[in-house]
Design an enzyme around this catalytic site. Structure first.
Site, mmCIF file in Angstrom:
data_model
loop_
_atom_site.group_PDB
_atom_site.id
_atom_site.type_symbol
_atom_site.label_atom_id
_atom_site.label_comp_id
_atom_site.label_asym_id
_atom_site.label_seq_id
_atom_site.Cartn_x
_atom_site.Cartn_y
_atom_site.Cartn_z
ATOM 1 N N HIS A 153 -21.273 -20.134 25.108
ATOM 2 C CA HIS A 153 -19.854 -19.834 25.382
ATOM 3 C C HIS A 153 -19.484 -20.117 26.845
ATOM 4 O O HIS A 153 -18.555 -19.520 27.375
ATOM 5 C CB HIS A 153 -19.498 -18.382 25.059
ATOM 6 C CG HIS A 153 -20.034 -17.902 23.740
ATOM 7 N ND1 HIS A 153 -19.331 -18.004 22.569
ATOM 8 C CD2 HIS A 153 -21.241 -17.364 23.410
ATOM 9 C CE1 HIS A 153 -20.059 -17.527 21.557
ATOM 10 N NE2 HIS A 153 -21.235 -17.139 22.050
ATOM 11 N N SER A 274 -9.539 -39.226 46.905
ATOM 12 C CA SER A 274 -8.124 -39.014 46.609
ATOM 13 C C SER A 274 -7.306 -39.719 47.680
ATOM 14 O O SER A 274 -7.709 -39.772 48.844
ATOM 15 C CB SER A 274 -7.815 -37.519 46.621
ATOM 16 O OG SER A 274 -6.450 -37.302 46.901
ATOM 17 N N LYS A 280 -11.550 -34.750 48.998
ATOM 18 C CA LYS A 280 -11.893 -34.859 47.581
ATOM 19 C C LYS A 280 -12.984 -35.874 47.267
ATOM 20 O O LYS A 280 -13.070 -36.934 47.863
ATOM 21 C CB LYS A 280 -10.651 -35.250 46.787
ATOM 22 C CG LYS A 280 -9.642 -34.142 46.698
ATOM 23 C CD LYS A 280 -9.982 -33.140 45.628
ATOM 24 C CE LYS A 280 -9.334 -33.560 44.321
ATOM 25 N NZ LYS A 280 -9.620 -32.601 43.264
ATOM 26 N N GLU A 287 -15.435 -38.392 33.892
ATOM 27 C CA GLU A 287 -14.205 -38.137 33.125
ATOM 28 C C GLU A 287 -13.901 -39.298 32.182
ATOM 29 O O GLU A 287 -13.461 -39.109 31.055
ATOM 30 C CB GLU A 287 -13.032 -37.911 34.075
ATOM 31 C CG GLU A 287 -13.166 -36.633 34.882
ATOM 32 C CD GLU A 287 -12.153 -36.567 36.005
ATOM 33 O OE1 GLU A 287 -11.207 -35.775 35.889
ATOM 34 O OE2 GLU A 287 -12.277 -37.304 36.998
ATOM 35 N N TYR A 314 -12.398 -59.423 -1.299
ATOM 36 C CA TYR A 314 -11.856 -59.586 0.053
ATOM 37 C C TYR A 314 -10.341 -59.365 0.068
ATOM 38 O O TYR A 314 -9.623 -59.796 -0.831
ATOM 39 C CB TYR A 314 -12.168 -60.997 0.586
ATOM 40 C CG TYR A 314 -11.588 -61.238 1.972
ATOM 41 C CD1 TYR A 314 -12.270 -60.838 3.111
ATOM 42 C CD2 TYR A 314 -10.334 -61.834 2.121
ATOM 43 C CE1 TYR A 314 -11.729 -61.032 4.368
ATOM 44 C CE2 TYR A 314 -9.786 -62.030 3.391
ATOM 45 C CZ TYR A 314 -10.483 -61.623 4.507
ATOM 46 O OH TYR A 314 -9.953 -61.809 5.758
HETATM 47 N N1 ARG Z 1 -10.118 -64.420 9.833
HETATM 48 C C1 ARG Z 1 -10.505 -63.901 8.552
HETATM 49 C C2 ARG Z 1 -11.119 -62.509 8.721
HETATM 50 O O1 ARG Z 1 -11.487 -62.186 9.775
HETATM 51 C C3 ARG Z 1 -11.503 -64.809 7.924
HETATM 52 C C4 ARG Z 1 -11.576 -64.730 6.431
HETATM 53 C C5 ARG Z 1 -10.338 -65.280 5.836
HETATM 54 N N2 ARG Z 1 -10.435 -65.385 4.435
HETATM 55 C C6 ARG Z 1 -9.359 -65.530 3.679
HETATM 56 N N3 ARG Z 1 -9.534 -65.603 2.410
HETATM 57 N N4 ARG Z 1 -8.162 -65.549 4.177
HETATM 58 O O2 ARG Z 1 -11.197 -61.729 7.779
#
Ligand code: ARG
Length: 457
Positions: A153, A274, A280, A287, A314
């Site tokens: 504490h 400072s 200072k 920090e 993706y």
């Molecule tokens: N610049 C894109 C990324 O970083 C690369 C992959 C792009 N792929 C796509 N199907 N558009 O994710």
């Protein structure tokens, strides 16, 4: 690169939101290494001619030199590092460049680039943490018997040694390194050859490209390969925990270096003055280490939020992974270097620490333990008796060891002169001999064990 079905180019705003080249150019080494491994595999498998593969390799090596030497003209219109490199390759070697992207997509390309990058960053982080451990360990060996107050504490609790305190951070850094290494082990799989998401009909050899790029093995599921960013999340998570540890030490350094504590003095190299107050000396580096934690933890939360709810496989959302990771890598590297420097340079005011170690009746537990050991009191009763002794000392405004024996006996008649031998801070730390305790011999033994562990790595 994909203009076949398009009648016009993107709007300026589309380009601005879409282009990642300003930051993903940092992946150029990995991108070129990945492309070389891919092209040579295509050549070996008879998917492209070995002459084309050789030309592609040479062209890519030229591009690597151009970028390293700052002679490469990055283009926003070419979106990202992958297309910038490939377009330049076409300028350099002509039609053969167009064969490089056979059996590959930017989806597995970016996945392999980024994994390689994060893996290298994780290895660097492991090394930087080791350097911090070495710095802390040196101070621990030097101060195995330097008594200071131990706090709970932020109130004086029981005396400990500064060496013991330093070794607490060596342990934390050790766990940080363990997390980083675990993450490296899991990310050590190559997604190259997953292509867009489904794999490819070309007879590629994914094991060969994995090996060429230094991965243990190829990933096993093409969908997962292009949609997985766990390696980045694990890196950020280990980084955020590590930064949290650094922030705690940074905070202690801020407190210890105040004139009110005066436990340590920061070197000129790691403090600032400072512009108005000539007296200072401010712990700005500490920090800023404390503050960097906000960015690093923020990056983890940002990427978790980016990935949350993304359907397979993706999505362009994933392009936002890089700035978070880059910023965390840079912030943590700087914070670690600053902390290692501060720890090494720190001047320890052992006299101040020792004087403070006895404040706040910090050896009261030793008194209670004595009552248990010597008089056979149950600990709870000993605790109560000691509480009354503390109250009396507080009333008289003296330390425990300065209370006359008669006063002690007015509370517990069986207390003898020997009690004073357990009330000093040195006796207190020397008595803490349990495994992992603060007794100087124990601290020395733990420091020696860490020395051996670091030497054997
Ligand atoms: N610049 C894109 C990324 O970083 C690369 C992959 C792009 N792929 C796509 N199907 N558009 O994710």
């Amino acid at each position: 690169m994909w203009g076949g079905r398009f009648a016009s180019g993107p709007s300026a705003i589309m380009e601005a939101i879409n282009a990642s080249i300003d930051f993903d150019k940092r992946l150029y080494r990995e991108d070129i290494a990945g492309s070389i491994a891919h092209a040579e595999m295509l050549g070996r498998q008879g998917i492209i001619s070995t002459a084309d593969a050789a030309e592609i390799r040479q062209g890519l090596e030229t591009i690597r030199t151009e970028i390293t030497e700052g002679r490469f003209a990055f283009s926003k219109a070419r979106e990202d590092i992958h297309m910038n490199v490939e377009a330049r390759l076409a300028e350099l070697i002509g039609p053969a460049a167009g064969r490089l992207h056979t059996a590959r997509s930017r989806n597995d390309q970016v996945a392999v680039d980024f994994r390689l990058f994060v893996k290298r960053a994780a290895e660097d982080l492991d090394r930087a943490l080791r350097a911090l451990q070495e710095a802390l360990l040196a101070r621990a060996e030097e101060h195995a018997a330097t008594v200071m107050p131990g706090f709970t504490h932020l109130q004086a609790a029981q005396p400990v040694t500064f060496g013991h305190h330093c070794l607490a951070y060596v342990e934390m850094a050790g766990r940080d390194r363990g997390r980083v290494r675990d993450a490296i082990r899991r990310m050590d799989e190559s997604p190259l050859g997953a292509a867009a998401l489904a794999g490819t009909g070309f007879p590629i050899d994914r094991h060969a490209t994995a090996e060429a790029l230094g991965f243990r093995e190829p990933t096993r599921n093409s969908l997962d390969s292009v949609s997985d960013r766990d390696y980045a999340l694990e890196f950020l998570s280990a980084a955020a925990i590590c930064a949290t540890h650094l922030s705690r030490l940074a905070e202690e350094i801020v407190i210890w270096s105040t004139p009110q504590f005066d436990f340590v003095r920061l070197s000129d190299a790691f403090s600032t003055g400072s512009s108005i107050m000539p007296q200072k000396k401010n712990p700005d580096a500490a920090e800023l280490v404390r503050a960097k934690t906000g960015r690093i933890a923020g990056s983890l939360v940002a990427l978790l939020t980016i990935m949350k709810g993304l359907p397979l496989s993706y999505s362009k959302d994933m392009q936002e992974d890089k700035e978070q990771v880059f910023d965390a890598i840079d912030s943590l590297a700087l914070a670690l270097a600053a902390m290692t420097g501060m720890v090494s340079d720190l001047q320890v005011n052992a006299a101040k620490m020792r004087a403070a170690a006895g404040a706040g009746f910090s050896t009261a537990t030793d008194l209670a333990d004595w009552l248990v050991r010597e008089l056979g009191l149950p600990f709870r009763e000993a605790h109560h008796v000691t509480g009354r002794v503390v109250a009396l000392a507080e009333e008289r405004r003296v330390a425990l060891e300065d209370l006359p024996l008669a006063d002690l006996r007015s509370i517990e008649a069986r207390i003898g002169q020997e009690i004073y031998s357990v009330l000093s801070v040195d006796a207190s730390v020397a008595s803490r001999t349990s495994f992992g305790g603060t007794a100087p011999d124990g601290v020395r033994a733990q420091a020696a064990a860490w020395r051996e562990r670091l030497a054997s790595e």
